[in-house]
Design a protein around this motif. Structure first.
Motif, short mmCIF file in Angstrom:
data_model
loop_
_atom_site.label_atom_id
_atom_site.label_comp_id
_atom_site.label_asym_id
_atom_site.label_seq_id
_atom_site.Cartn_x
_atom_site.Cartn_y
_atom_site.Cartn_z
N ILE A 260 0.83 -1.20 0.00
CA ILE A 260 0.00 0.00 0.00
C ILE A 260 0.87 1.25 0.00
N SER A 261 0.37 2.30 -0.62
CA SER A 261 1.08 3.59 -0.63
C SER A 261 0.27 4.61 0.15
N GLU A 262 0.94 5.60 0.67
CA GLU A 262 0.27 6.63 1.45
C GLU A 262 -0.74 7.40 0.60
N SER A 263 -0.39 7.64 -0.68
CA SER A 263 -1.29 8.41 -1.54
C SER A 263 -2.59 7.66 -1.78
N ILE A 264 -2.52 6.36 -2.02
CA ILE A 264 -3.74 5.59 -2.26
C ILE A 264 -4.54 5.45 -0.97
N LEU A 265 -3.86 5.29 0.16
CA LEU A 265 -4.56 5.18 1.43
C LEU A 265 -5.36 6.45 1.72
N GLU A 266 -4.73 7.60 1.54
CA GLU A 266 -5.44 8.86 1.79
C GLU A 266 -6.57 9.05 0.79
N HIS A 267 -6.32 8.72 -0.49
CA HIS A 267 -7.36 8.86 -1.50
C HIS A 267 -8.55 7.96 -1.17
N HIS A 268 -8.27 6.75 -0.73
CA HIS A 268 -9.32 5.79 -0.40
C HIS A 268 -10.20 6.32 0.73
N ILE A 269 -9.58 6.75 1.82
CA ILE A 269 -10.35 7.22 2.97
C ILE A 269 -11.12 8.48 2.64
N ASN A 270 -10.48 9.41 1.95
CA ASN A 270 -11.13 10.68 1.64
C ASN A 270 -12.33 10.51 0.72
N LYS A 271 -12.23 9.60 -0.26
CA LYS A 271 -13.35 9.45 -1.18
C LYS A 271 -14.55 8.79 -0.49
N PHE A 272 -14.31 7.95 0.49
CA PHE A 272 -15.42 7.37 1.24
C PHE A 272 -16.11 8.45 2.07
N LYS A 273 -15.33 9.27 2.72
CA LYS A 273 -15.92 10.33 3.54
C LYS A 273 -16.68 11.32 2.66
N ALA A 274 -16.10 11.68 1.50
CA ALA A 274 -16.76 12.61 0.60
C ALA A 274 -18.05 12.02 0.04
N GLY A 275 -18.10 10.69 -0.06
CA GLY A 275 -19.28 10.03 -0.60
C GLY A 275 -20.38 9.80 0.41
N GLY A 276 -20.17 10.21 1.66
CA GLY A 276 -21.22 10.13 2.65
C GLY A 276 -21.13 8.96 3.62
N SER A 277 -20.08 8.16 3.53
CA SER A 277 -19.93 7.05 4.47
C SER A 277 -19.65 7.58 5.87
N VAL A 278 -20.31 7.00 6.87
CA VAL A 278 -20.07 7.35 8.26
C VAL A 278 -18.98 6.42 8.78
N VAL A 279 -17.80 6.97 9.00
CA VAL A 279 -16.62 6.17 9.33
C VAL A 279 -16.26 6.36 10.80
N THR A 280 -16.13 5.28 11.53
CA THR A 280 -15.72 5.38 12.94
C THR A 280 -14.20 5.46 13.04
N GLU A 281 -13.74 5.87 14.22
CA GLU A 281 -12.29 5.93 14.45
C GLU A 281 -11.68 4.54 14.32
N ALA A 282 -12.40 3.52 14.78
CA ALA A 282 -11.89 2.14 14.69
C ALA A 282 -11.80 1.69 13.24
N ASP A 283 -12.79 2.04 12.41
CA ASP A 283 -12.75 1.70 10.99
C ASP A 283 -11.51 2.33 10.34
N GLU A 284 -11.31 3.62 10.62
CA GLU A 284 -10.19 4.32 9.99
C GLU A 284 -8.85 3.78 10.48
N ALA A 285 -8.76 3.48 11.76
CA ALA A 285 -7.50 2.94 12.30
C ALA A 285 -7.17 1.60 11.65
N GLU A 286 -8.18 0.74 11.50
CA GLU A 286 -7.93 -0.55 10.86
C GLU A 286 -7.53 -0.37 9.40
N CYS A 287 -8.21 0.55 8.72
CA CYS A 287 -7.89 0.80 7.31
C CYS A 287 -6.45 1.32 7.17
N ARG A 288 -6.05 2.20 8.07
CA ARG A 288 -4.70 2.76 7.99
C ARG A 288 -3.63 1.71 8.31
N ALA A 289 -4.04 0.61 8.89
CA ALA A 289 -3.10 -0.48 9.17
C ALA A 289 -3.03 -1.50 8.04
#
Length: 325
Positions: A217-246
């Motif tokens: 995984i690359s940092e750019s794709i990780l940030e793009h992935h998380i940001n596009k979900f948030k922009a699309g209306g997904s309600v993301v918990t801190e635990a979801d984001e922490a797991e995704c960043r791992a």
């Protein structure tokens, strides 16, 4: 080694009951690619380079309707089942909302019953119920009726103990159905105006005969992935984001799947929240594609979005802000 029924042909996928092509495994700079047998060394140079003829739509809803019409047209063009690869993130959300609404009626049940639906990429390891999982987002927008009515829905299991074996089985399933009739793609921004296609990132060493890959995984794709979900209306918990960043790897379809699709429909609707897409799209449109195979391979590895330029059947749907100066 895997046995595959897929025979590479640009814009066409052929099935043969007696001629099976082996899929091998290769490593390139820490990336694992599942690959078809390579053709001659100059094969890539023989593919005609095409211009991208874009269509400007006035709203995301119009883009979604155009994408739905593409599914209708694909079904009208053939008998039997239709295989589609759907797009995660905001680029596919208008289509998915429309499909969800359609599935609540009986108007298009005959169409839905013919669809084999596949996802195209994922971050892993990741729980399937993580709100930053593509599957969770698909469930949210498509709804239970859609999943009940389609012929099948196949995703990459991101919680599998052996991700490489999981990806191999996913490829076997896809190719046993004859490959992709309609491939919905976006365009992810990368540094320097480059772009990723599916999750084929720059420098991952993807070749035209690679059907799928596991990429660090690359940092750019990780940030793009998380940001596009948030922009699309997904309600993301801190635990979801922490797991995704791992997450450690990207699982993605590769250039062979893209080039083998009968038709590609690209949608770009989020230049407002991802303004770097403006430059990435400009480079997709204007880059001069080299004539020789070696230089082309370098170009496409540095900017994987350019793989679209050697597919003969691409429709690109964009909003006006993608062309902003």
């Amino acid at each position: 080694m895997l046995k595959s029924c897929f025979l590479l042909g640009i814009g066409i996928t052929k099935m043969s009951a007696t001629s099976k092509q082996t899929i091998g495994r290769r490593s390139a700079a820490g990336n694992i690619w599942l690959s078809h047998d390579a053709a001659d060394r100059e094969y890539l140079a023989k593919l005609p380079a095409n211009d991208i003829r874009y269509e400007v739509q006035q709203s995301e809803e119009a883009v979604g309707r155009a994408m739905f019409d593409e599914i209708v047209d694909a079904a009208a063009a053939k008998d039997g089942a239709v295989v589609i690869a759907i797009l995660g993130g905001r680029g596919g959300q208008a289509l998915h909302r429309l499909l969800g609404a359609v599935a609540k009626t009986t108007d298009h049940d005959a169409l839905l019953s013919r669809l084999h639906v596949f996802t195209q990429d994922a971050l892993a390891p990741l729980r399937m119920d993580n709100r930053l999982s593509f599957v969770r987002d698909f469930e949210r927008l498509l709804g239970d009726d859609f999943f009940r009515k389609v012929k099948s829905f196949t995703s990459i299991r991101t919680d599998a103990g052996d991700l490489e074996s999981e990806l191999a089985g996913y490829v076997e399933r896809l190719e046993s159905l004859g490959g992709i009739d309609l491939f919905f793609l976006g365009l992810g921004p990368e540094a320097g105006g480059a772009s990723h296609l599916a999750y084929i990132k720059p420098g991952s060493g993807a070749r035209y005969n690679d059907i799928a890959g596991l990429i660090p995984i690359s940092e750019s794709i990780l940030e793009h992935h998380i940001n596009k979900f948030k922009a699309g209306g997904s309600v993301v918990t801190e635990a979801d984001e922490a797991e995704c960043r791992a997450a450690k790897q990207i699982l993605t379809l590769g250039p062979a799947a893209i080039l083998g699709a009968r038709r590609i429909v690209q949608s770009i609707v989020d230049a407002d929240t991802a303004p770097a897409k403006v430059e990435s799209y400009r480079q997709l449109l204007t880059t001069k594609i080299a004539d020789d195979a070696e230089t082309r391979q370098t170009q496409f590895d540095q900017n994987p979005g350019l793989w679209l330029r050697v597919h003969p059947n691409v429709r690109s749907l964009i909003l006006p802000n993608v062309l902003a100066n």
